[in-house]
Design a protein around this motif. Structure first.
Motif, PDB file in Angstrom:
ATOM      1  N   PRO A  77      11.132   2.868  21.234  1.00  0.00           N
ATOM      2  CA  PRO A  77      11.799   3.373  20.034  1.00  0.00           C
ATOM      3  C   PRO A  77      11.199   2.861  18.722  1.00  0.00           C
ATOM      4  O   PRO A  77      11.714   3.153  17.653  1.00  0.00           O
ATOM      5  CB  PRO A  77      13.221   2.848  20.192  1.00  0.00           C
ATOM      6  N   ALA A  78      10.106   2.090  18.786  1.00  0.00           N
ATOM      7  CA  ALA A  78       9.487   1.559  17.560  1.00  0.00           C
ATOM      8  C   ALA A  78       8.787   2.682  16.798  1.00  0.00           C
ATOM      9  O   ALA A  78       7.952   3.393  17.362  1.00  0.00           O
ATOM     10  CB  ALA A  78       8.498   0.468  17.913  1.00  0.00           C
ATOM     11  N   PRO A  79       9.108   2.852  15.521  1.00  0.00           N
ATOM     12  CA  PRO A  79       8.517   3.943  14.741  1.00  0.00           C
ATOM     13  C   PRO A  79       7.062   3.666  14.369  1.00  0.00           C
ATOM     14  O   PRO A  79       6.616   2.516  14.381  1.00  0.00           O
ATOM     15  CB  PRO A  79       9.387   3.979  13.483  1.00  0.00           C
ATOM     16  N   PRO A  80       6.328   4.720  14.018  1.00  0.00           N
ATOM     17  CA  PRO A  80       4.959   4.522  13.541  1.00  0.00           C
ATOM     18  C   PRO A  80       4.971   3.793  12.195  1.00  0.00           C
ATOM     19  O   PRO A  80       5.903   3.935  11.404  1.00  0.00           O
ATOM     20  CB  PRO A  80       4.414   5.944  13.395  1.00  0.00           C
ATOM     21  N   LEU A  81       3.935   3.012  11.971  1.00  0.00           N
ATOM     22  CA  LEU A  81       3.818   2.259  10.722  1.00  0.00           C
ATOM     23  C   LEU A  81       2.634   2.720   9.889  1.00  0.00           C
ATOM     24  O   LEU A  81       2.251   2.067   8.929  1.00  0.00           O
ATOM     25  CB  LEU A  81       3.699   0.755  11.037  1.00  0.00           C
ATOM     26  N   ARG A  82       2.084   3.863  10.256  1.00  0.00           N
ATOM     27  CA  ARG A  82       0.976   4.440   9.497  1.00  0.00           C
ATOM     28  C   ARG A  82       1.139   5.951   9.498  1.00  0.00           C
ATOM     29  O   ARG A  82       1.565   6.536  10.484  1.00  0.00           O
ATOM     30  CB  ARG A  82      -0.356   4.055  10.139  1.00  0.00           C
ATOM     31  N   GLY A  83       0.804   6.554   8.385  1.00  0.00           N
ATOM     32  CA  GLY A  83       0.832   8.001   8.303  1.00  0.00           C
ATOM     33  C   GLY A  83       1.974   8.551   7.470  1.00  0.00           C
ATOM     34  O   GLY A  83       2.734   7.808   6.843  1.00  0.00           O
ATOM     35  N   ALA A  84       2.097   9.858   7.496  1.00  0.00           N
ATOM     36  CA  ALA A  84       3.064  10.553   6.643  1.00  0.00           C
ATOM     37  C   ALA A  84       4.499  10.109   6.879  1.00  0.00           C
ATOM     38  O   ALA A  84       5.268   9.951   5.926  1.00  0.00           O
ATOM     39  CB  ALA A  84       2.942  12.062   6.844  1.00  0.00           C
ATOM     40  N   GLY A  85       4.870   9.908   8.134  1.00  0.00           N
ATOM     41  CA  GLY A  85       6.237   9.493   8.424  1.00  0.00           C
ATOM     42  C   GLY A  85       6.580   8.153   7.796  1.00  0.00           C
ATOM     43  O   GLY A  85       7.656   7.972   7.239  1.00  0.00           O
ATOM     44  N   PHE A  86       5.654   7.216   7.883  1.00  0.00           N
ATOM     45  CA  PHE A  86       5.869   5.886   7.300  1.00  0.00           C
ATOM     46  C   PHE A  86       5.972   5.979   5.777  1.00  0.00           C
ATOM     47  O   PHE A  86       6.909   5.455   5.176  1.00  0.00           O
ATOM     48  CB  PHE A  86       4.731   4.946   7.695  1.00  0.00           C
ATOM     49  N   VAL A  87       5.010   6.637   5.175  1.00  0.00           N
ATOM     50  CA  VAL A  87       4.978   6.725   3.711  1.00  0.00           C
ATOM     51  C   VAL A  87       6.197   7.476   3.189  1.00  0.00           C
ATOM     52  O   VAL A  87       6.819   7.062   2.208  1.00  0.00           O
ATOM     53  CB  VAL A  87       3.659   7.361   3.226  1.00  0.00           C
ATOM     54  N   THR A  88       6.569   8.557   3.849  1.00  0.00           N
ATOM     55  CA  THR A  88       7.748   9.311   3.435  1.00  0.00           C
ATOM     56  C   THR A  88       9.011   8.468   3.563  1.00  0.00           C
ATOM     57  O   THR A  88       9.871   8.489   2.684  1.00  0.00           O
ATOM     58  CB  THR A  88       7.884  10.607   4.257  1.00  0.00           C
ATOM     59  N   ARG A  89       9.114   7.711   4.645  1.00  0.00           N
ATOM     60  CA  ARG A  89      10.298   6.859   4.856  1.00  0.00           C
ATOM     61  C   ARG A  89      10.470   5.839   3.737  1.00  0.00           C
ATOM     62  O   ARG A  89      11.586   5.547   3.318  1.00  0.00           O
ATOM     63  CB  ARG A  89      10.176   6.147   6.184  1.00  0.00           C
TER      64      ARG A  89
ATOM     65  N   ILE B  55       7.172   1.592  -4.030  1.00  0.00           N
ATOM     66  CA  ILE B  55       6.343   2.377  -3.128  1.00  0.00           C
ATOM     67  C   ILE B  55       6.506   3.832  -3.511  1.00  0.00           C
ATOM     68  O   ILE B  55       7.625   4.323  -3.639  1.00  0.00           O
ATOM     69  CB  ILE B  55       6.767   2.144  -1.666  1.00  0.00           C
ATOM     70  N   SER B  56       5.387   4.505  -3.717  1.00  0.00           N
ATOM     71  CA  SER B  56       5.448   5.889  -4.179  1.00  0.00           C
ATOM     72  C   SER B  56       4.299   6.700  -3.600  1.00  0.00           C
ATOM     73  O   SER B  56       3.178   6.206  -3.474  1.00  0.00           O
ATOM     74  CB  SER B  56       5.369   5.913  -5.708  1.00  0.00           C
ATOM     75  N   LEU B  57       4.591   7.951  -3.268  1.00  0.00           N
ATOM     76  CA  LEU B  57       3.548   8.863  -2.807  1.00  0.00           C
ATOM     77  C   LEU B  57       2.610   9.238  -3.962  1.00  0.00           C
ATOM     78  O   LEU B  57       1.437   9.510  -3.749  1.00  0.00           O
ATOM     79  CB  LEU B  57       4.175  10.136  -2.244  1.00  0.00           C
ATOM     80  N   GLU B  58       3.155   9.268  -5.151  1.00  0.00           N
ATOM     81  CA  GLU B  58       2.384   9.688  -6.324  1.00  0.00           C
ATOM     82  C   GLU B  58       1.743   8.505  -7.011  1.00  0.00           C
ATOM     83  O   GLU B  58       2.340   7.451  -7.142  1.00  0.00           O
ATOM     84  CB  GLU B  58       3.289  10.415  -7.312  1.00  0.00           C
TER      85      GLU B  58
END
Length: 139
Positions: A61-73, A135-138
């Motif tokens: 159940p450990a979530p990913p720590l890299r990629g779109a899902g992490f950054v969006t979270r 933390i920001s996507l932009e």
């Protein structure tokens, strides 16, 4: 420039005369050093990869720590939010056992792996200071 903003923030001032509480610092300004992220990589491999995988993709159940899902979270959240999450709940089999240094280094490694730039100084700070680092996507 990032170092100047951080110095101003830590002194309670901003470039526009605002208090440190009002001054936000972007993750895009380089909040960690390359050396710190490398130390964080070692700590991650030792303490986190059993659940989150060597390549940070996660294993249920450990979530990913890299990629779109992490950054969006974490988008719109503060460095304090992610630091506190890691420090108090990780590793899952021994929560709360990471030192401040280890937690900052692992956080720096996660930022590096998600494409956020390094700076000159190590990531560190008191909770109130970390709350101002966003933390920001932009950019």
């Amino acid at each position: 420039m990032a170092a100047a903003l951080l110095v101003l923030q830590l002194s309670g001032l901003s470039m526009h005369g605002q208090s440190a509480e009002a001054a936000k610092v972007s993750i895009w300004s380089g909040l960690y050093s390359i050396e710190q992220a490398e130390y964080g990589r070692q700590e991650y491999m030792d303490k986190c990869s059993n659940c989150h995988a060597d390549n940070l993709v996660g294993m249920f159940p450990a979530p990913p720590l890299r990629g779109a899902g992490f950054v969006t979270r974490w988008n719109g959240k503060s460095v304090r939010d992610i630091y506190s999450r890691i420090r108090s709940t990780m590793p899952a089999d021994e929560p709360g056992t990471l030192s401040r240094k280890e937690t900052f280094a692992i956080t720096a490694f996660l930022f590096q792996e998600n494409g956020f730039p390094a700076g000159e100084n190590e990531l560190t700070g008191k909770p109130k200071e970390l709350q101002q680092m966003m933390i920001s996507l932009e950019k």
